[in-house]
Structures are given as structure tokens and as C-alpha cells.
Scaffold this motif. Structure first.
Motif, PDB file in Angstrom:
ATOM      1  N   ASN A 177       0.811  -1.217   0.000  1.00  0.00           N
ATOM      2  CA  ASN A 177       0.000   0.000   0.000  1.00  0.00           C
ATOM      3  C   ASN A 177       0.846   1.269   0.000  1.00  0.00           C
ATOM      4  OD1 ASN A 177      -2.499  -1.354   0.048  1.00  0.00           O
ATOM      5  ND2 ASN A 177      -2.270  -1.729   2.248  1.00  0.00           N
ATOM      6  N   THR A 178       2.154   1.127  -0.200  1.00  0.00           N
ATOM      7  CA  THR A 178       3.053   2.274  -0.283  1.00  0.00           C
ATOM      8  C   THR A 178       3.475   2.461  -1.734  1.00  0.00           C
ATOM      9  OG1 THR A 178       3.894   1.833   1.945  1.00  0.00           O
ATOM     10  CG2 THR A 178       5.216   3.264   0.530  1.00  0.00           C
ATOM     11  N   HIS A 179       3.185   3.618  -2.293  1.00  0.00           N
ATOM     12  CA  HIS A 179       3.395   3.850  -3.722  1.00  0.00           C
ATOM     13  C   HIS A 179       4.474   4.910  -3.947  1.00  0.00           C
ATOM     14  CE1 HIS A 179      -0.297   1.563  -4.227  1.00  0.00           C
ATOM     15  NE2 HIS A 179      -0.861   2.380  -3.347  1.00  0.00           N
ATOM     16  N   LEU A 180       5.487   4.557  -4.706  1.00  0.00           N
ATOM     17  CA  LEU A 180       6.563   5.482  -5.048  1.00  0.00           C
ATOM     18  C   LEU A 180       6.103   6.352  -6.212  1.00  0.00           C
ATOM     19  CD1 LEU A 180       9.491   6.390  -4.567  1.00  0.00           C
ATOM     20  CD2 LEU A 180      10.205   4.658  -6.224  1.00  0.00           C
ATOM     21  N   ILE A 181       5.988   7.649  -5.959  1.00  0.00           N
ATOM     22  CA  ILE A 181       5.477   8.562  -6.980  1.00  0.00           C
ATOM     23  C   ILE A 181       6.607   9.245  -7.744  1.00  0.00           C
ATOM     24  CG2 ILE A 181       4.005  10.568  -7.404  1.00  0.00           C
ATOM     25  CD1 ILE A 181       2.551   8.092  -6.377  1.00  0.00           C
ATOM     26  N   CYS A 182       7.582   9.757  -7.013  1.00  0.00           N
ATOM     27  CA  CYS A 182       8.663  10.496  -7.665  1.00  0.00           C
ATOM     28  C   CYS A 182       9.869  10.516  -6.735  1.00  0.00           C
ATOM     29  CB  CYS A 182       8.209  11.930  -7.981  1.00  0.00           C
ATOM     30  SG  CYS A 182       9.425  12.925  -8.863  1.00  0.00           S
ATOM     31  N   VAL A 183      11.050  10.317  -7.282  1.00  0.00           N
ATOM     32  CA  VAL A 183      12.268  10.356  -6.472  1.00  0.00           C
ATOM     33  C   VAL A 183      13.426  10.839  -7.338  1.00  0.00           C
ATOM     34  CG1 VAL A 183      12.915   7.968  -6.973  1.00  0.00           C
ATOM     35  CG2 VAL A 183      13.713   9.034  -4.863  1.00  0.00           C
ATOM     36  N   HIS A 184      14.370  11.536  -6.706  1.00  0.00           N
ATOM     37  CA  HIS A 184      15.530  12.040  -7.427  1.00  0.00           C
ATOM     38  C   HIS A 184      16.656  12.244  -6.425  1.00  0.00           C
ATOM     39  CE1 HIS A 184      18.020  14.434 -10.165  1.00  0.00           C
ATOM     40  NE2 HIS A 184      17.207  14.057 -11.137  1.00  0.00           N
ATOM     41  N   ASN A 185      17.870  11.912  -6.808  1.00  0.00           N
ATOM     42  CA  ASN A 185      18.979  12.009  -5.857  1.00  0.00           C
ATOM     43  C   ASN A 185      19.653  13.378  -5.847  1.00  0.00           C
ATOM     44  OD1 ASN A 185      20.186  11.841  -8.367  1.00  0.00           O
ATOM     45  ND2 ASN A 185      21.801  10.435  -7.743  1.00  0.00           N
TER      46      ASN A 185
END
Length: 218
Positions: free
Chosen positions: A16-24
Motif C-alpha cells: 500500500n506504499t506507492h513510489l510517486i517520484c524520487v531524485h537524488n
């Protein structure tokens, strides 16, 4: 992103945990700017296919709150850097004091709270010499109230989310790295050298790394 309406044990499941956007390399404010249009669309409702009923349904999923650590909250709430801001608190218009002057929770409770409307007004009047926002009995320049464009201002476009209210206080920095750290530092300053060594020995036996910067120094 997690569904807020689920029970806590369900909400914390990986499914139920959704990764929407990530950037380093991008800040949280820059990331928010890239997804705010999608969040606005979810506020209005998006038609989706429901496999259970075999039909299309309207899904309305407004952003309710953001949980983060205080540095990330700082980027999202559009503050100036703490050192240059007269009003550094993201929740209220508490005026910063000198470094050697202590403050309490009551100091923040007794002053005017920030609001979404005032934050919008301050951000978009920063180039004017004065604005009608009376804090502390005087009229100040908009830039004086400790806000700056950071990318987090994109959240002000959302109807359901209020950046001044829907970023709850974070436990780690407020308690363990705040009150607990200061209490431990003050306690050590009253101890004799032999007592400080005894305390250090006990903490080392406890096998905790949390007090390494405090115990053993005066």
C-alpha cells in the motif's frame, strides 16, 4: 504515497506504499513542483477501471498531509534560511531571539499562527516596500516575514491541502535531537568530571551511539 483512510497496520504495508517520484539531486520542493498538477487532478477526481466491479469509477484522492523530517518540511514551507530569517518558524510568527536566549513552547503558542492566505500574500508581495500584515504591533516588509520561493509554494495551488497546517510536527528533531539533546547537554554541564566519566561508562555499556557527542566533553 499511502492511502490515509486505511487502518495503520494496512497503511504501513509495502503493497500500500506507492513510489510517486524520487531524485537524488533535486530538493523536495523541486520534486513537488513536478507532481502538483497530478495532485490537483486527483482532487477533482480521476476516472479509473475497477477490476472488482468490471466498470469505471470516479476516484477522488486529495492530498491530506505530508510526513517528513524538519529539514524537508523547511523546504516545503518556503522559509528563508534560519540564520537570515527574523521569523524562522513555519507554524507561527515567532520572532527569533538572540542565540543565548532560550525559548519555550508557550512562546510559540502565544503568537499569531501562519495561514495559507498570508503565506500567499507574503510570497507575492516580496518586492513591495510594505504590506498590510501587522505582526508584533508594526507593519513590516513582506521579505521580513521569513519566506522565500523554494518550490514548495506549488502546494498552495491545492484546495484540500494547507501547507501551514497539514505538515505535522516530526518526533525525531523535536524530541530526541531537540528537548532530549538539550536536557542531556545541560545535565552533563552540572556533573563533576568523575561523575561524567561514570555516566560515560554506563552509556557505553548500554551500547548506544546516541550520546557520543555529549558524554566525555564539557
Amino acid at each position: 504515497m499511502v492511502p490515509a483512510a486505511l487502518p495503520l497496520d494496512e497503511r504501513n504495508k509495502q503493497a500500500n506504499t506507492h513510489l510517486i517520484c524520487v531524485h537524488n539531486r533535486l530538493s523536495s520542493g523541486e520534486i513537488v513542483r513536478s507532481i502538483v498538477d497530478d495532485l490537483k487532478e486527483l482532487e477533482e477526481g480521476v476516472e479509473m477501471y475497477d477490476a472488482g466491479t468490471g466498470s469505471k469509477v470516479l476516484v477522488v484522492a486529495p492530498l491530506n498531509l505530508i510526513t517528513a523530517e524538519n529539514p524537508a518540511y523547511g523546504e516545503l514551507s518556503c522559509p528563508k534560511r534560519f540564520q537570515s530569517a527574523s521569523y524562522p518558524c513555519r507554524k507561527c510568527f515567532f520572532r527569533k531571539r538572540k542565540n543565548d536566549e532560550r525559548t519555550t513552547a508557550n512562546d510559540h503558542i502565544s503568537v499569531k499562527k501562519r495561514s495559507k492566505e498570508e503565506l500567499l500574500s507574503i510570497l507575492y508581495h516580496r518586492d513591495k516596500t510594505k504590506m498590510k500584515l501587522n505582526i508584533g504591533g508594526r507593519e513590516e516588509t513582506a521579505d521580513h516575514f521569513g519566506v522565500s520561493f523554494s518550490g514548495g509554494e506549488a502546494l498552495l495551488e491545492l484546495k484540500a491541502f494547507d501547507i501551514t497546517k497539514d505538515c505535522p510536527n516530526e518526533l525525531l528533531h523535536n524530541m530526541m535531537l531537540g528537548i532530549t539533546k538539550y536536557l542531556m547537554t545541560d545535565t552533563c554541564s552540572y556533573l563533576k568530571q568523575v561523575e561524567l566519566r561514570d555516566l560515560g561508562t554506563q552509556l557505553k555499556n548500554y551500547e548506544s551511539k546516541a550520546f557520543g557527542r555529549i558524554v566525555g566533553t564539557r
